[in-house]
Design a protein around this motif. Sequence first.
Motif, PDB file in Angstrom:
ATOM      1  N   SER A 274       0.708  -1.177   0.207  1.00  0.00           N
ATOM      2  CA  SER A 274      -0.509   0.071  -0.304  1.00  0.00           C
ATOM      3  C   SER A 274       0.232   1.100  -0.139  1.00  0.00           C
ATOM      4  CB  SER A 274      -0.704   0.219   1.727  1.00  0.00           C
ATOM      5  OG  SER A 274      -2.397  -1.427   0.948  1.00  0.00           O
ATOM      6  N   PHE A 275       2.240   1.346   0.668  1.00  0.00           N
ATOM      7  CA  PHE A 275       3.202   2.790   0.330  1.00  0.00           C
ATOM      8  C   PHE A 275       4.012   2.246  -0.750  1.00  0.00           C
ATOM      9  CE2 PHE A 275       1.884   1.736   5.030  1.00  0.00           C
ATOM     10  CZ  PHE A 275       2.310   2.731   5.206  1.00  0.00           C
ATOM     11  N   VAL A 276       4.569   1.007  -0.526  1.00  0.00           N
ATOM     12  CA  VAL A 276       5.429   0.997  -2.521  1.00  0.00           C
ATOM     13  C   VAL A 276       5.309   1.271  -3.524  1.00  0.00           C
ATOM     14  CG1 VAL A 276       6.764  -0.550  -3.108  1.00  0.00           C
ATOM     15  CG2 VAL A 276       7.133  -0.553  -0.695  1.00  0.00           C
ATOM     16  N   GLY A 277       5.972   2.518  -4.078  1.00  0.00           N
ATOM     17  CA  GLY A 277       4.949   2.617  -4.818  1.00  0.00           C
ATOM     18  C   GLY A 277       3.692   3.565  -4.882  1.00  0.00           C
ATOM     19  N   GLN A 278       3.636   4.048  -3.926  1.00  0.00           N
ATOM     20  CA  GLN A 278       2.765   5.052  -4.390  1.00  0.00           C
ATOM     21  C   GLN A 278       3.084   6.170  -3.235  1.00  0.00           C
ATOM     22  OE1 GLN A 278      -0.080   4.025  -5.874  1.00  0.00           O
ATOM     23  NE2 GLN A 278       0.733   2.326  -6.028  1.00  0.00           N
ATOM     24  N   TRP A 279       3.671   6.850  -3.117  1.00  0.00           N
ATOM     25  CA  TRP A 279       4.447   7.785  -2.363  1.00  0.00           C
ATOM     26  C   TRP A 279       4.243   9.061  -2.827  1.00  0.00           C
ATOM     27  CZ3 TRP A 279       6.057   6.700   2.229  1.00  0.00           C
ATOM     28  CH2 TRP A 279       6.614   5.963   2.788  1.00  0.00           C
ATOM     29  N   ARG A 280       3.921   9.026  -3.896  1.00  0.00           N
ATOM     30  CA  ARG A 280       3.725  10.673  -4.769  1.00  0.00           C
ATOM     31  C   ARG A 280       2.600  11.000  -5.064  1.00  0.00           C
ATOM     32  NH1 ARG A 280       1.292  13.424  -9.000  1.00  0.00           N
ATOM     33  NH2 ARG A 280       2.807  14.897  -9.634  1.00  0.00           N
ATOM     34  N   ALA A 281       1.123  10.058  -5.247  1.00  0.00           N
ATOM     35  CA  ALA A 281      -0.283   9.766  -4.733  1.00  0.00           C
ATOM     36  C   ALA A 281      -0.705   9.574  -3.417  1.00  0.00           C
ATOM     37  CB  ALA A 281      -0.894   8.243  -4.916  1.00  0.00           C
ATOM     38  N   MET A 282       0.381   9.434  -2.327  1.00  0.00           N
ATOM     39  CA  MET A 282      -0.142   9.397  -1.457  1.00  0.00           C
ATOM     40  C   MET A 282       0.336  10.761  -0.461  1.00  0.00           C
ATOM     41  SD  MET A 282       0.894   6.659   1.961  1.00  0.00           S
ATOM     42  CE  MET A 282      -0.536   5.227   1.221  1.00  0.00           C
ATOM     43  N   LEU A 283       0.810  11.402  -1.364  1.00  0.00           N
ATOM     44  CA  LEU A 283       1.966  12.689  -0.143  1.00  0.00           C
ATOM     45  C   LEU A 283       0.531  13.821  -1.136  1.00  0.00           C
ATOM     46  CD1 LEU A 283       5.697  12.853  -0.401  1.00  0.00           C
ATOM     47  CD2 LEU A 283       3.695  12.581   1.676  1.00  0.00           C
ATOM     48  N   LEU A 284       0.206  13.082  -2.507  1.00  0.00           N
ATOM     49  CA  LEU A 284      -1.132  13.859  -2.899  1.00  0.00           C
ATOM     50  C   LEU A 284      -2.194  14.090  -2.310  1.00  0.00           C
ATOM     51  CD1 LEU A 284      -1.515  16.551  -4.860  1.00  0.00           C
ATOM     52  CD2 LEU A 284      -1.894  14.404  -7.033  1.00  0.00           C
ATOM     53  N   CYS A 285      -2.428  12.669  -1.961  1.00  0.00           N
ATOM     54  CA  CYS A 285      -3.507  12.591  -1.252  1.00  0.00           C
ATOM     55  C   CYS A 285      -3.764  13.426   0.477  1.00  0.00           C
ATOM     56  CB  CYS A 285      -3.475  11.182  -1.000  1.00  0.00           C
ATOM     57  SG  CYS A 285      -5.231  10.510  -0.170  1.00  0.00           S
ATOM     58  N   ILE A 286      -2.797  13.303   1.029  1.00  0.00           N
ATOM     59  CA  ILE A 286      -2.254  14.284   3.471  1.00  0.00           C
ATOM     60  C   ILE A 286      -2.619  15.067   2.532  1.00  0.00           C
ATOM     61  CG2 ILE A 286      -0.612  14.296   3.863  1.00  0.00           C
ATOM     62  CD1 ILE A 286       0.339  11.029   3.302  1.00  0.00           C
ATOM     63  N   ALA A 287      -2.232  15.875   1.281  1.00  0.00           N
ATOM     64  CA  ALA A 287      -2.393  17.177   0.510  1.00  0.00           C
ATOM     65  C   ALA A 287      -3.379  17.890   0.791  1.00  0.00           C
ATOM     66  CB  ALA A 287      -1.391  17.988   0.101  1.00  0.00           C
ATOM     67  N   LEU A 288      -4.113  16.899  -0.322  1.00  0.00           N
ATOM     68  CA  LEU A 288      -6.024  17.500  -0.756  1.00  0.00           C
ATOM     69  C   LEU A 288      -6.943  17.414  -0.112  1.00  0.00           C
ATOM     70  CD1 LEU A 288      -5.801  15.797  -4.038  1.00  0.00           C
ATOM     71  CD2 LEU A 288      -6.288  18.216  -4.266  1.00  0.00           C
TER      72      LEU A 288
END
Length: 494
Positions: A274-288
């Motif tokens: 759920s983390f590996v390879g998803q860092w950019r999307a997850m950071l964007l999710c956190i900011a939104l």
Amino acid sequence: MSAPETPEIPAPPAPEAVARHRALFRAIYRRTHPRLRQSDITVTEEAQVKRAVKATALGNAMEWYDFGVYAYLAVIIGKEFFPSGNDTAQTLSSLATFAAAFLVRPIGGMFFGPLGDRVGRKKILALTMIMMSTATLAIGLIPSYDSIGVWAPVLLVLCRMVQGFSTGGEYGGAATFIAEYAPDKRRGFWGSFLEFGTLIGYTVAAVLVTTLTALLSDDAMQSWGWRVPFLAAAPLGLIGLYLRMKLDESPAFQKMEEGEGPAAERQKKSFKDSFVGQWRAMLLCIALVAAFNVTDYMLLSYMPTYLTQLGFGETGGLLSIVVVMLILMALINSVGRLSDRIGRKPVLMAGSVGFFVLALPAFLLIKQGGTVAVFTGLLILGLALVCYLGVMSSSLPALFPTDVRYGSLSIGFNISVSLFGGTTPLVVAALIGATGNDLMPAFYTMLAGLVGIVAVAAMKETARQPLEGSPPAVATDEEARELVEAAQRQPREA
């Protein structure tokens, strides 16, 4: 710790090799890039989508009813469960308990999210519904501090943590479920019903609390009246659970389970995936989510306490918020439909800019007092917020691929809510107490708007496109045939 190895990407074949063995490379390309077939496309009829949306949105309404009731009764709960003395200290203790539930939400997201990617969305959403309604009912049964002493706040915090843990698996699963049911061209419209459920939950909570406040004396409200909204969670939870248990699993998850579609080519994912390879999307999710939830909790959770502290009547403040929420409920589906036409980014950007530019004027109006000024200020904030409410439920699931969507979204969403959303009432109350400046909520809202502007600028447009890792989704067989015919008209690469 050494960095994980990155799989090598095969180099493209040399042009001379392609020219010499054109038939071979054409066959390889066709095997690795098969034509779209009608059986590849997910067709979900409107009746199916409506059932899924109804059950999911009602569950979400139940969740936010629970949180809304606590927020609207924060002052009374502070007096009931914490030692008497300083009224401000009691209110802060109550808000701190409200925030405590958000500390365990990421843990709930980390537990329920990846589990939902393995066993299915439906089962986890049923479980979170049971836990949430049971914990809310229990709060209404806890004796007061005067009756059992320190055990009262201990039990209150425990129930709030159970609520927070279960909620950690709620929003990510609900947003994923609706997004995977909805046709690509109408995902914004159908997704907006999830936040419509949020507003229903808050509205029912506010109406019930306002009615009880108006009908009961202060002593009766403090003695037993505040318990009624919590006890009402039991029948509401049973209704939501019944509707969820009648649903089928989401089409995208079914196709993955059956070995169809792009996501089926991947192995079952573990927690770390759920983390590996998803860092950019997850950071964007956190900011939104940070931009969204600071403003959401500012308006829907903290505002009753803020208005009371300004000396505005408690009943009048709640009624103003209820009217604003009714207006937002009337607009939210139109905003979702608009995002299907013009895109998610323009709508989200309008909300972000609105908070950055209009927060200070709105709070200045609220500070003036008087029904008209307070209502106008609340409405300005609400109109900016509805740009988020109508679009977030369709934007966030599209950030992640199907096989890790529930887990990645739940983790990113709840980390952000824990840090920036649920803490908003406590942080803002503490800032006002430390500075003596009643406009601190405006500055905090402006900061959230600025974060939103940056996040929206960085995201990709996903409107009217298939979810990553899922086949196209349409509403009718005719649309599926049109997609196949359009794909067949496209030239094939050699």
